[in-house]
Structures are given as C-alpha cells and as structure tokens.
Design a protein around this motif. Sequence first.
Motif, PDB file in Angstrom:
ATOM      1  N   ALA A  75       0.828  -1.209   0.000  1.00 26.59           N
ATOM      2  CA  ALA A  75       0.000   0.000   0.000  1.00 26.59           C
ATOM      3  C   ALA A  75       0.858   1.253   0.000  1.00 26.59           C
ATOM      4  O   ALA A  75       0.609   2.202  -0.754  1.00 26.59           O
ATOM      5  CB  ALA A  75      -0.914  -0.012   1.220  1.00 26.59           C
ATOM      6  N   GLN A  76       1.885   1.280   0.840  1.00 30.80           N
ATOM      7  CA  GLN A  76       2.741   2.460   0.915  1.00 30.80           C
ATOM      8  C   GLN A  76       3.544   2.639  -0.365  1.00 30.80           C
ATOM      9  O   GLN A  76       3.729   3.764  -0.849  1.00 30.80           O
ATOM     10  CB  GLN A  76       3.674   2.342   2.113  1.00 30.80           C
ATOM     11  CG  GLN A  76       2.931   2.387   3.438  1.00 30.80           C
ATOM     12  CD  GLN A  76       3.853   2.241   4.622  1.00 30.80           C
ATOM     13  OE1 GLN A  76       4.413   3.217   5.103  1.00 30.80           O
ATOM     14  NE2 GLN A  76       4.031   1.021   5.082  1.00 30.80           N
ATOM     15  N   GLY A  77       4.018   1.517  -0.911  1.00 32.55           N
ATOM     16  CA  GLY A  77       4.750   1.597  -2.170  1.00 32.55           C
ATOM     17  C   GLY A  77       3.881   2.117  -3.296  1.00 32.55           C
ATOM     18  O   GLY A  77       4.303   2.960  -4.106  1.00 32.55           O
ATOM     19  N   LEU A  78       2.639   1.622  -3.358  1.00 34.91           N
ATOM     20  CA  LEU A  78       1.721   2.059  -4.408  1.00 34.91           C
ATOM     21  C   LEU A  78       1.344   3.523  -4.225  1.00 34.91           C
ATOM     22  O   LEU A  78       1.257   4.278  -5.208  1.00 34.91           O
ATOM     23  CB  LEU A  78       0.464   1.192  -4.385  1.00 34.91           C
ATOM     24  CG  LEU A  78      -0.572   1.515  -5.470  1.00 34.91           C
ATOM     25  CD1 LEU A  78       0.006   1.253  -6.858  1.00 34.91           C
ATOM     26  CD2 LEU A  78      -1.839   0.701  -5.263  1.00 34.91           C
ATOM     27  N   ALA A  79       1.127   3.950  -2.983  1.00 36.63           N
ATOM     28  CA  ALA A  79       0.770   5.345  -2.734  1.00 36.63           C
ATOM     29  C   ALA A  79       1.877   6.283  -3.209  1.00 36.63           C
ATOM     30  O   ALA A  79       1.602   7.311  -3.845  1.00 36.63           O
ATOM     31  CB  ALA A  79       0.483   5.558  -1.253  1.00 36.63           C
ATOM     32  N   LEU A  80       3.126   5.938  -2.921  1.00 34.98           N
ATOM     33  CA  LEU A  80       4.232   6.779  -3.361  1.00 34.98           C
ATOM     34  C   LEU A  80       4.376   6.753  -4.880  1.00 34.98           C
ATOM     35  O   LEU A  80       4.619   7.788  -5.522  1.00 34.98           O
ATOM     36  CB  LEU A  80       5.537   6.328  -2.701  1.00 34.98           C
ATOM     37  CG  LEU A  80       6.777   7.158  -3.053  1.00 34.98           C
ATOM     38  CD1 LEU A  80       6.577   8.622  -2.710  1.00 34.98           C
ATOM     39  CD2 LEU A  80       8.013   6.607  -2.333  1.00 34.98           C
ATOM     40  N   ALA A  81       4.204   5.566  -5.479  1.00 33.21           N
ATOM     41  CA  ALA A  81       4.281   5.453  -6.937  1.00 33.21           C
ATOM     42  C   ALA A  81       3.187   6.280  -7.601  1.00 33.21           C
ATOM     43  O   ALA A  81       3.437   7.001  -8.591  1.00 33.21           O
ATOM     44  CB  ALA A  81       4.166   3.985  -7.351  1.00 33.21           C
ATOM     45  N   ALA A  82       1.969   6.196  -7.057  1.00 30.05           N
ATOM     46  CA  ALA A  82       0.858   6.959  -7.620  1.00 30.05           C
ATOM     47  C   ALA A  82       1.085   8.455  -7.458  1.00 30.05           C
ATOM     48  O   ALA A  82       0.780   9.258  -8.359  1.00 30.05           O
ATOM     49  CB  ALA A  82      -0.447   6.541  -6.942  1.00 30.05           C
ATOM     50  N   GLU A 103      -0.896   5.174   8.311  1.00 31.73           N
ATOM     51  CA  GLU A 103      -0.473   6.565   8.190  1.00 31.73           C
ATOM     52  C   GLU A 103       0.554   6.738   7.074  1.00 31.73           C
ATOM     53  O   GLU A 103       0.623   7.799   6.447  1.00 31.73           O
ATOM     54  CB  GLU A 103       0.107   7.051   9.520  1.00 31.73           C
ATOM     55  CG  GLU A 103      -0.928   7.184  10.629  1.00 31.73           C
ATOM     56  CD  GLU A 103      -2.112   8.050  10.209  1.00 31.73           C
ATOM     57  OE1 GLU A 103      -1.885   9.142   9.636  1.00 31.73           O
ATOM     58  OE2 GLU A 103      -3.262   7.627  10.433  1.00 31.73           O
ATOM     59  N   GLY A 104       1.341   5.685   6.811  1.00 32.02           N
ATOM     60  CA  GLY A 104       2.296   5.752   5.712  1.00 32.02           C
ATOM     61  C   GLY A 104       1.610   5.925   4.372  1.00 32.02           C
ATOM     62  O   GLY A 104       2.119   6.624   3.474  1.00 32.02           O
ATOM     63  N   VAL A 105       0.446   5.295   4.199  1.00 35.51           N
ATOM     64  CA  VAL A 105      -0.323   5.445   2.957  1.00 35.51           C
ATOM     65  C   VAL A 105      -0.938   6.837   2.875  1.00 35.51           C
ATOM     66  O   VAL A 105      -0.835   7.530   1.859  1.00 35.51           O
ATOM     67  CB  VAL A 105      -1.423   4.362   2.881  1.00 35.51           C
ATOM     68  CG1 VAL A 105      -2.307   4.597   1.660  1.00 35.51           C
ATOM     69  CG2 VAL A 105      -0.802   2.979   2.814  1.00 35.51           C
ATOM     70  N   ARG A 106      -1.565   7.244   3.949  1.00 34.16           N
ATOM     71  CA  ARG A 106      -2.235   8.548   3.941  1.00 34.16           C
ATOM     72  C   ARG A 106      -1.251   9.695   3.745  1.00 34.16           C
ATOM     73  O   ARG A 106      -1.551  10.671   3.064  1.00 34.16           O
ATOM     74  CB  ARG A 106      -3.014   8.724   5.243  1.00 34.16           C
ATOM     75  CG  ARG A 106      -4.243   7.814   5.339  1.00 34.16           C
ATOM     76  CD  ARG A 106      -4.890   7.882   6.710  1.00 34.16           C
ATOM     77  NE  ARG A 106      -6.138   7.111   6.742  1.00 34.16           N
ATOM     78  CZ  ARG A 106      -6.722   6.697   7.859  1.00 34.16           C
ATOM     79  NH1 ARG A 106      -6.180   6.989   9.045  1.00 34.16           N
ATOM     80  NH2 ARG A 106      -7.844   6.004   7.817  1.00 34.16           N
ATOM     81  N   GLY A 110      -2.486   8.568  -0.477  1.00 35.95           N
ATOM     82  CA  GLY A 110      -3.395   7.460  -0.752  1.00 35.95           C
ATOM     83  C   GLY A 110      -4.609   7.485   0.166  1.00 35.95           C
ATOM     84  O   GLY A 110      -4.522   7.932   1.314  1.00 35.95           O
ATOM     85  N   GLU A 111      -5.744   7.012  -0.333  1.00 37.19           N
ATOM     86  CA  GLU A 111      -6.962   6.886   0.477  1.00 37.19           C
ATOM     87  C   GLU A 111      -7.037   5.476   1.036  1.00 37.19           C
ATOM     88  O   GLU A 111      -6.919   4.495   0.302  1.00 37.19           O
ATOM     89  CB  GLU A 111      -8.203   7.176  -0.372  1.00 37.19           C
ATOM     90  CG  GLU A 111      -9.505   7.027   0.398  1.00 37.19           C
ATOM     91  CD  GLU A 111     -10.738   7.176  -0.478  1.00 37.19           C
ATOM     92  OE1 GLU A 111     -11.831   6.758  -0.047  1.00 37.19           O
ATOM     93  OE2 GLU A 111     -10.606   7.686  -1.609  1.00 37.19           O
ATOM     94  N   VAL A 112      -7.235   5.353   2.339  1.00 38.97           N
ATOM     95  CA  VAL A 112      -7.267   4.043   3.011  1.00 38.97           C
ATOM     96  C   VAL A 112      -8.709   3.642   3.297  1.00 38.97           C
ATOM     97  O   VAL A 112      -9.497   4.423   3.831  1.00 38.97           O
ATOM     98  CB  VAL A 112      -6.469   4.081   4.325  1.00 38.97           C
ATOM     99  CG1 VAL A 112      -6.619   2.757   5.072  1.00 38.97           C
ATOM    100  CG2 VAL A 112      -5.003   4.371   4.045  1.00 38.97           C
ATOM    101  N   ILE A 113      -9.038   2.393   2.933  1.00 39.92           N
ATOM    102  CA  ILE A 113     -10.330   1.790   3.258  1.00 39.92           C
ATOM    103  C   ILE A 113     -10.043   0.563   4.119  1.00 39.92           C
ATOM    104  O   ILE A 113      -9.410  -0.385   3.649  1.00 39.92           O
ATOM    105  CB  ILE A 113     -11.094   1.379   1.986  1.00 39.92           C
ATOM    106  CG1 ILE A 113     -11.303   2.584   1.068  1.00 39.92           C
ATOM    107  CG2 ILE A 113     -12.421   0.728   2.336  1.00 39.92           C
ATOM    108  CD1 ILE A 113     -11.801   2.215  -0.318  1.00 39.92           C
ATOM    109  N   LEU A 114     -10.465   0.578   5.366  1.00 46.21           N
ATOM    110  CA  LEU A 114     -10.237  -0.556   6.268  1.00 46.21           C
ATOM    111  C   LEU A 114     -11.393  -1.540   6.136  1.00 46.21           C
ATOM    112  O   LEU A 114     -12.558  -1.171   6.310  1.00 46.21           O
ATOM    113  CB  LEU A 114     -10.107  -0.072   7.709  1.00 46.21           C
ATOM    114  CG  LEU A 114      -8.904   0.848   8.003  1.00 46.21           C
ATOM    115  CD1 LEU A 114      -8.942   1.319   9.447  1.00 46.21           C
ATOM    116  CD2 LEU A 114      -7.596   0.123   7.701  1.00 46.21           C
ATOM    117  N   HIS A 115     -11.048  -2.815   5.839  1.00 48.50           N
ATOM    118  CA  HIS A 115     -12.101  -3.817   5.642  1.00 48.50           C
ATOM    119  C   HIS A 115     -11.528  -5.211   5.900  1.00 48.50           C
ATOM    120  O   HIS A 115     -10.493  -5.592   5.357  1.00 48.50           O
ATOM    121  CB  HIS A 115     -12.625  -3.757   4.202  1.00 48.50           C
ATOM    122  CG  HIS A 115     -13.758  -4.719   3.933  1.00 48.50           C
ATOM    123  ND1 HIS A 115     -15.078  -4.391   4.154  1.00 48.50           N
ATOM    124  CD2 HIS A 115     -13.748  -6.006   3.485  1.00 48.50           C
ATOM    125  CE1 HIS A 115     -15.838  -5.421   3.845  1.00 48.50           C
ATOM    126  NE2 HIS A 115     -15.057  -6.422   3.448  1.00 48.50           N
ATOM    127  N   GLY A 116     -12.210  -5.995   6.729  1.00 49.15           N
ATOM    128  CA  GLY A 116     -11.836  -7.386   6.971  1.00 49.15           C
ATOM    129  C   GLY A 116     -10.756  -7.534   8.020  1.00 49.15           C
ATOM    130  O   GLY A 116      -9.989  -6.616   8.295  1.00 49.15           O
TER     131      GLY A 116
END
Length: 500
Positions: A75-82, A103-106, A110-116
């Motif tokens: 998630a953090q890698g993708l957020a920085l790449a995006a 918090e690393g994603v935000r 990046g937008e975080v959706i917590l699920h499961g």
Amino acid sequence: MTRILSAPVYDVAIETPLQAAPALSAALGNQVLLKREDLQPVFSFKLRGAYTRLSRLSPEQRAAGVIAASAGNHAQGLALAAQKLGVKCQVVMPVTTPDVKIEGVRSRGGEVILHGDAFPQALAHALNLAETHGYTFVPPFDDPDVIAGQGTVAMEMLRQHQGRLDAIFVPVGGGSLIAGVAAYVKYLRPDVRIIGVEPHDSNCLQQALAAGEPVVLPEVGLFADGVAVARIGEHNFELCQHLVDEVITVSADEICAAIKDVYDETRAICEPAGALAVAGLKRYVARDGCRGEVLVAINSGANINFSRLRHVAERAALGEGREALLAVTLEERPGSLREFCEVLGKRQITEFNYRCQARENGQIFLGVQTDPALAPRAALLTQLAEHGYPVLDMTDNELAKLHLRHTVGGRAPVGLQERLYRLTFPERPGALGAFLNALEPRLNITLFHYRNHGADAGRVLLGLEVGDGCDAQAIDQLLSDCGCPFTDESDNPAYRLFIG
C-alpha cells in the motif's frame, strides 16, 4: 529476465546496501550479509513492484485511478508510486493493519479503506470496488510486473557481491519477492540456493510445494502481518515450484530474536516480516551445522508500531534460547525462597512471581536467563530436580508466555495478616538472592513479584506476614537495614481490591 532488467524502479527506489553482519557471522560461523530493503523510502521492498506495475499502465488505466489490497507495505509503495505519477490511489487494508502502515499510505496521498480481519477479505473487497467503479486493480504480488520489480533486489545483490554465495534467504508472503529473486539468481547463478522463510502459522508456499499446487490456508497467523497471506500467488508458484530449493518455517519467538539480531548489527528495527529471513538463516545453520558459507538474508521491511516492541523484546530472549520459564513448587515455610535462590546461585533471574495461597506448598512462576552453549535449559532443569524441586517447564507453552505470566497471584488466604512493600535493588546477577539472605529467616514471604526490565535497578513487590513478634515497625527497620529504597503499600486501595 528482460522484465527485471528494464524495470524502472530507480525513479522512486534506491539501491540498498548489502551489509556485512559481523556479530551474526561470528556467532554462526558463516559470513552473513544483510540486504537492507528496510532503507527504502517507504521502508520496504514493495515500492519496487508497485512502481513497476504502475509505470506500465496505459494512459486510460491511469486516468481511471488505481486500487489495491494490502497488509501495509504494498500500500505504501503504491501510494508513493501513484503520487510520483499523478494517479489517484485507493487501498483496502485489513482492520488489523498497524497504524504506522495506515499513516504511511495517507501521508503519501493514498486513500485508506479498512475492511476485513485479514488480507483475503481486504482483497475481495478491493476487487469488488474495482469492478464496480472501473478502477485499475494493482495486485500486491501475483503479477509479472510486480515480480519483475521485486526481482531488481537480486540484480543488485549479484552486482554488489560477485564472489562465493551459497544461499539467499527470502521472506515469503504472497511470493513476488522470492519469485523475482529466484528467477534472476537461478538464471545467472544456478548454484546459489534460494530458501524461502515463512512463519509456522502462515506457510502458504511450503504447503503449496508439498501439494503441488497453491492451497488456501484455513487461517493465518497475524504476528508477522506483512506475510499474513493464505494463498501463494499463481504466477509466483509457477516460478517457485521450479526455482526455490526449500522453505523453512520459524516461530514468532524466533522472529523476535531475529529482530534483536538485526538491531544489534544495524541499530535498525525490522518489522516481524522483515526479520523472517534472518530467523530462517539461523534455523538453517543450526539444523545443518554449516560453516564457512556465504549467506544473505533480505531484510524486507521496517514498518512496525512502536507499541509492539514491548512484546518483541519480551519474546526475543525465549526465541534465542536465552530464557527459561518454569513453574516450581516450594514448601510454604519461612526461608524456602531464600534456599531456592541459593540453589539457583548466580543465574540471572528475569521474572519471579509468587503468592501465598496455601499453608503446605506454593508455586513460583520463574524466568531464568540461560545460555544455549554454556548454561542450557536442560542443565537448569536437572539441577533443580537433583535438589528435589518439582518443576514444570513452560518455555514453549504459549498460554504461559502470553497470559499466565501476567495473571498469576490472586488473593491471600483468609486470615493472613501481611504488609505490602514496593522496593528497588541494584540489577545484577545474585542481587535477588542477596536481598533474600538479608531478610531474617523468621519472616514469611507471602507475595513476591519481580520482572527484569533491562534497567539498572530491579523493582520488586514484596508481601511479608505479620505476627509472632514481627510487627510493621520491625519490618520497616529490617528493610531499611537492607539498604533498598522501599515504600509501604499496605494501605494502597488497589492492593486491597485485587490481592489483599
């Protein structure tokens, strides 16, 4: 191979060092090298695969925005790449994901959706959102471009170390890292062993190799959350089935010990999944007794909540065989604790829990420092048995380690008259025995709680029976004579409420 060589990872990633580990090397009798992927901008190798996948999307796919499911590092890698490429990014993460990863994603847009509760539920939700809204799904591990990006770790290692290389230890979750590393290394250096490392309770690759196909684990352990994956990726399994030499599994305690090893070498703190490779390397050496080999462990990540370090530190000593947890039965009489400490001698006591509950025998929850080479646990058990002490070894008892050590005790027997004291004494081997020797033999200890916290002073909670000419004033004088600062807690309402 071509995909790996052309992966544009250095637009956002760095070439991490392959660092010597002199202390581990000396202890294990082999040359140990650490590939420091914990030093990436997002503190994990996952940036490599995420950016490679995102960079190869079409303009239409980028415009639609991307979504992923991840336990944190992807998630953090993708957020920085995006963020680097100007693409909208959403990530579905299990509700158990550490805050530091959320918090690393935000922090990277990046937008975080917590699920499961675990990755499979997060993945299903992300795929559903992608289909419903037309987002481009970026897989965390089961994708050729993601595998290629992770494979650049191997490209660097072989360039950084061109001499003898016997084995590379790779942490395994969904399998993209080990698939990419194995594909590159086996093409150029087929003699180098590729060894995957998984937790005992999250061994999806090991079970897949045994079954000849990917299998779904009924449940996965969450301690090493970065590798808490129930099923190995299809693309990854196809490569691993032919290129991976073996998979080793390790316990949570061994992972904690490996986190300490990495800290001792680098003063950096790995997350549990990040220290998997070191734990597997140590188990491999202990199992095979190899000497003089060159072994590489990939430190894959350092995204760990600070609050988890307390648990890691507590379990590290158990993981490296340097602490024994025992239940010891003593006669309930004045002087029995002192006599028991004399039998222990100069061994460092790490924990001592005792509460008077009966008039015949009492049980101690005891932690003792051991040394696998010089003073192993077996020798301690033999010594106590020879002196007539009934002992239950709880070192490998998960119930005892997780819960009982914090709940032993209870209320005093009805009618017991006692005083309660909180005191400190210098933290050194033999200090506890010296303190007990200073107490008069006629004093009956009714409660004793001590834990080693790594400080220079030990903290003790002590209960003493009042009666037969031993009053509160006499006890105060005796404790003063011992030279240990103390506080009388006999009137503390918490004491009266729970253990008085």
